[in-house]
Design a protein around this motif. Structure first.
Motif, PDB file in Angstrom:
ATOM      1  N   HIS A 226       0.848  -1.182   0.000  1.00 60.44           N
ATOM      2  CA  HIS A 226       0.000   0.000   0.000  1.00 60.44           C
ATOM      3  C   HIS A 226       0.887   1.236   0.000  1.00 60.44           C
ATOM      4  CE1 HIS A 226      -2.225   3.279   2.132  1.00 60.44           C
ATOM      5  NE2 HIS A 226      -3.188   2.896   1.323  1.00 60.44           N
ATOM      6  N   SER A 227       0.502   2.255  -0.757  1.00 59.70           N
ATOM      7  CA  SER A 227       1.157   3.556  -0.774  1.00 59.70           C
ATOM      8  C   SER A 227       2.648   3.434  -1.061  1.00 59.70           C
ATOM      9  CB  SER A 227       0.890   4.305   0.540  1.00 59.70           C
ATOM     10  OG  SER A 227       1.294   5.662   0.443  1.00 59.70           O
ATOM     11  N   GLU A 228       3.507   3.887  -0.135  1.00 58.08           N
ATOM     12  CA  GLU A 228       4.947   3.939  -0.387  1.00 58.08           C
ATOM     13  C   GLU A 228       5.628   2.574  -0.391  1.00 58.08           C
ATOM     14  OE1 GLU A 228       6.359   6.470  -1.774  1.00 58.08           O
ATOM     15  OE2 GLU A 228       7.258   7.691  -0.190  1.00 58.08           O
ATOM     16  N   MET A 229       4.909   1.512  -0.081  1.00 56.15           N
ATOM     17  CA  MET A 229       5.510   0.185  -0.198  1.00 56.15           C
ATOM     18  C   MET A 229       5.379  -0.385  -1.605  1.00 56.15           C
ATOM     19  SD  MET A 229       7.102  -0.606   2.546  1.00 56.15           S
ATOM     20  CE  MET A 229       7.382  -2.369   2.404  1.00 56.15           C
ATOM     21  N   LEU A 230       4.637   0.294  -2.472  1.00 51.55           N
ATOM     22  CA  LEU A 230       4.518  -0.150  -3.868  1.00 51.55           C
ATOM     23  C   LEU A 230       5.865  -0.496  -4.494  1.00 51.55           C
ATOM     24  CD1 LEU A 230       3.256  -0.387  -6.770  1.00 51.55           C
ATOM     25  CD2 LEU A 230       3.336   2.121  -6.862  1.00 51.55           C
ATOM     26  N   PRO A 231       6.913   0.335  -4.333  1.00 49.82           N
ATOM     27  CA  PRO A 231       8.184   0.038  -5.009  1.00 49.82           C
ATOM     28  C   PRO A 231       8.884  -1.233  -4.531  1.00 49.82           C
ATOM     29  CG  PRO A 231       8.033   2.376  -4.504  1.00 49.82           C
ATOM     30  CD  PRO A 231       6.913   1.700  -3.772  1.00 49.82           C
ATOM     31  N   ALA A 232       8.413  -1.869  -3.475  1.00 48.72           N
ATOM     32  CA  ALA A 232       8.990  -3.157  -3.075  1.00 48.72           C
ATOM     33  C   ALA A 232       8.862  -4.168  -4.215  1.00 48.72           C
ATOM     34  CB  ALA A 232       8.305  -3.684  -1.808  1.00 48.72           C
ATOM     35  N   HIS A 233       7.842  -4.010  -5.041  1.00 50.88           N
ATOM     36  CA  HIS A 233       7.644  -4.931  -6.169  1.00 50.88           C
ATOM     37  C   HIS A 233       8.765  -4.853  -7.189  1.00 50.88           C
ATOM     38  CE1 HIS A 233       3.530  -6.238  -5.164  1.00 50.88           C
ATOM     39  NE2 HIS A 233       3.355  -5.011  -4.714  1.00 50.88           N
TER      40      HIS A 233
END
Length: 564
Positions: free
Chosen positions: A280-287
């Motif tokens: 969610h939100s700023e954790m998107l770039p973990a992908h």
């Protein structure tokens, strides 16, 4: 020993906070934070910062053991980071943290007395932050009412002290995450000590504090580079990736915030359980990181920027893990499904503590609860593309340079930063929509949610929105700009066809701004409003020396940028 006392100061308003973009009436929150922060928590946060400044003042010029230096660095980093906007609302946490800080400060004071105080024939005036003491909640509350931002009466000195302090809070966010991955820079730690101590020194005038703020930009770049090294060494360089924004049929856990180490531990513990993990939100770039792409139960991103969580957390149906800022006061409908960890906290919300002796955190309560929950309710479908960090962009640098030289790309727009609740932030959506087709947006941070789901197309296969990642990945935008400067053989970064139209919300955006100024970037436009903590005189200095400006209308700003 002579000390400077705050005992005679009049109490400030019930609170005063102007560290974020949504400061009430554009001047400051005085009753309750727009973020939801109660006045007593706001004051205790100020007291924690006040106390760690006292630690910094005592320790900046004395030799201490490696052990105590390490504990000081951790206390300062944790204290700064936990007071960042929307990180922690838990009164009891701050009471405990202040007591912990006081114990460490008193320990440092004994060393200071041995190294400095005892060698002089007359007493040394120390700032009150270095000597005050208290323990009970009542004592801490009373002290906190007298030491807030407004205790500095000179508006310009106050402005620069807060600019420096907020920049250090943003810097601490980077070093906190890097430290969790085993990466430390003692030079950054020493600068933090020196800068915090300077905010207690009444001999530091406008010119000295302004110079320190610019020096903070140098260490901000170092901190961003340190975190980039930590993340890419540990998890690999981000890759261009299409991320699913729909949902599956299995129950899920939603992870928000910024902490990739928590992401790794959660993915390991949920593997094989029948529970999917969504960002969610700023954790998107973990992908975008190769190390996480190997988990087949890491299925997608759910929702948008942080401020929409009150509706999106409801419809997710399963547990939510907040790893760092940004948490907003949760609704009763999902209060029993939200968890905090690290320096994040909220009263009545279950907190997942650090593991003992370096062991992983225990996320089993979330997994057990998830298995009893329904799958997430679908709120959108499709894919979004990201992963354009510096390594990925440099892999296609020749293509980008050719596109500029042939005129296929006329200009890049850095539209990094933060999203927020204000309706005026729709400006950034409309600005992205109105940009000419021969322009490209470079972004990092949650500001991208204003336009990353628009169909803006591509230029010769280069997407018109290049998402480098979290606000923590802003370093990538710096590297890309510097590499383009080199590729075009330019002497001045400002000769690049790059314009800066940045949205800010909290203190990580402050250190990014100071870092860009340190690198010599000029004519940055900042919105939707300029920071309330900048006095008119300080704004004038930034305008005259760096061309800092606000935003106006989409139409007028578009014309101004394209004619530059």
């Amino acid at each position: 020993m002579t000390t400077q006392s705050t005992a005679t100061l009049e109490p400030q308003p019930s609170m005063f906070c102007f560290q974020c973009q949504e400061a009430s009436k554009g001047t400051g929150c005085t009753i309750k934070g727009v973020c939801g922060k109660p006045h007593d928590v706001a004051n205790l946060q100020d007291l924690l910062i006040y106390t760690i400044k006292g630690i910094a003042y005592l320790s900046k010029d004395i030799q201490l053991s490696n052990d105590i230096n390490r504990r000081i660095s951790l206390m300062i980093t944790d204290g700064l980071f936990t007071t960042i906007t929307n990180a922690n609302f838990d009164r009891e946490f701050f009471i405990d943290k202040i007591r912990e800080a006081l114990a460490l400060r008193n320990e440092v004071y004994l060393f200071w007395q041995t190294c400095v105080g005892a060698t002089l024939s007359e007493s040394i005036p120390l700032p009150d932050a270095a000597v005050w003491n208290g323990y009970t909640a009542e004592e801490l509350d009373e002290k906190a009412r007298h030491i807030g931002v407004l205790r500095t009466t000179d508006e310009d000195i106050r402005s620069l002290r807060e600019l420096l302090t907020y920049g250090l809070k943003g810097m601490a966010a980077y070093t906190y995450h890097a430290d969790h991955l085993g990466y430390v820079d003692h030079g950054i730690d020493q600068f933090m000590l020196r800068a915090l101590a300077a905010t207690l020194d009444d001999t530091q005038g406008v010119s000295e504090l302004l110079a320190l703020a610019m020096e903070a930009g140098k260490y901000g770049v170092d901190a961003m580079a340190l975190l980039d090294q930590a993340n890419t060494t540990t998890y690999g360089h981000p890759q261009v990736t299409k991320v699913n924004i729909g949902v599956g049929q299995r129950p899920g856990i939603l992870i928000s915030g910024h902490d990739l180490h928590d992401m790794e531990e959660l993915l390991k513990q949920t593997a094989g359980t029948g529970v999917d993990v969504y960002t969610h939100s700023e954790m998107l770039p973990a992908h975008y990181y190769p190390a996480f792409q190997k988990y087949d139960h890491f299925v997608g991103n759910y929702g948008n920027a942080w401020w929409k969580q009150t509706s999106e957390f409801e419809s997710f149906n399963g547990p939510i893990l907040m790893t760092t800022n940004c948490i907003v006061p949760p609704k009763a409908s999902y209060m029993d499904r939200i968890y905090t960890t690290g320096n994040t906290g909220y009263p009545g919300v279950q907190h997942i503590p650090d593991g003992m002796d370096g062991q992983p955190k225990d996320f089993s309560p979330l997994i057990e609860q998830a298995l009893q929950c329904q799958a997430p309710t679908e709120i959108e479908t499709g894919e979004i593309i990201g992963g354009f960090a510096h390594n990925a962009v440099m892999n296609v640098a020749n293509q980008v340079v050719d596109a500029v030289q042939t005129g296929a790309i006329k200009r890049f727009f850095v539209m990094a930063g933060c999203d927020g609740r204000m309706k005026s932030r729709s400006y950034y959506t409309r600005f992205a929509e109105e940009l000419p087709q021969d322009t490209v947006i470079l972004t990092a941070g949650c500001a991208k949610y204003k336009y990353n789901k628009l169909n803006l197309g591509d230029i010769g296969g280069i997407p018109r929105v290049l998402d480098a990642g979290q606000c923590n990945d802003s370093y990538s935008l710096v590297v890309i700009a510097m590499k383009l400067k080199e590729a075009f053989g330019l002497d001045d970064i400002n000769d690049l066809p790059i314009s800066y139209n940045i949205a800010w919300y909290e203190q990580k955006a402050v250190i990014v701004l100071l870092s860009l100024l340190y690198l010599g970037v000029k004519n940055i436009h900042l919105g939707p409003t300029l920071p309330a903590f900048l006095s008119p005189n300080v704004v004038n200095v930034l305008v005259e020396n760096f061309g800092i400006a606000g935003i106006t209308t989409v139409e007028d700003d578009m014309q101004m940028f394209m004619e530059a």
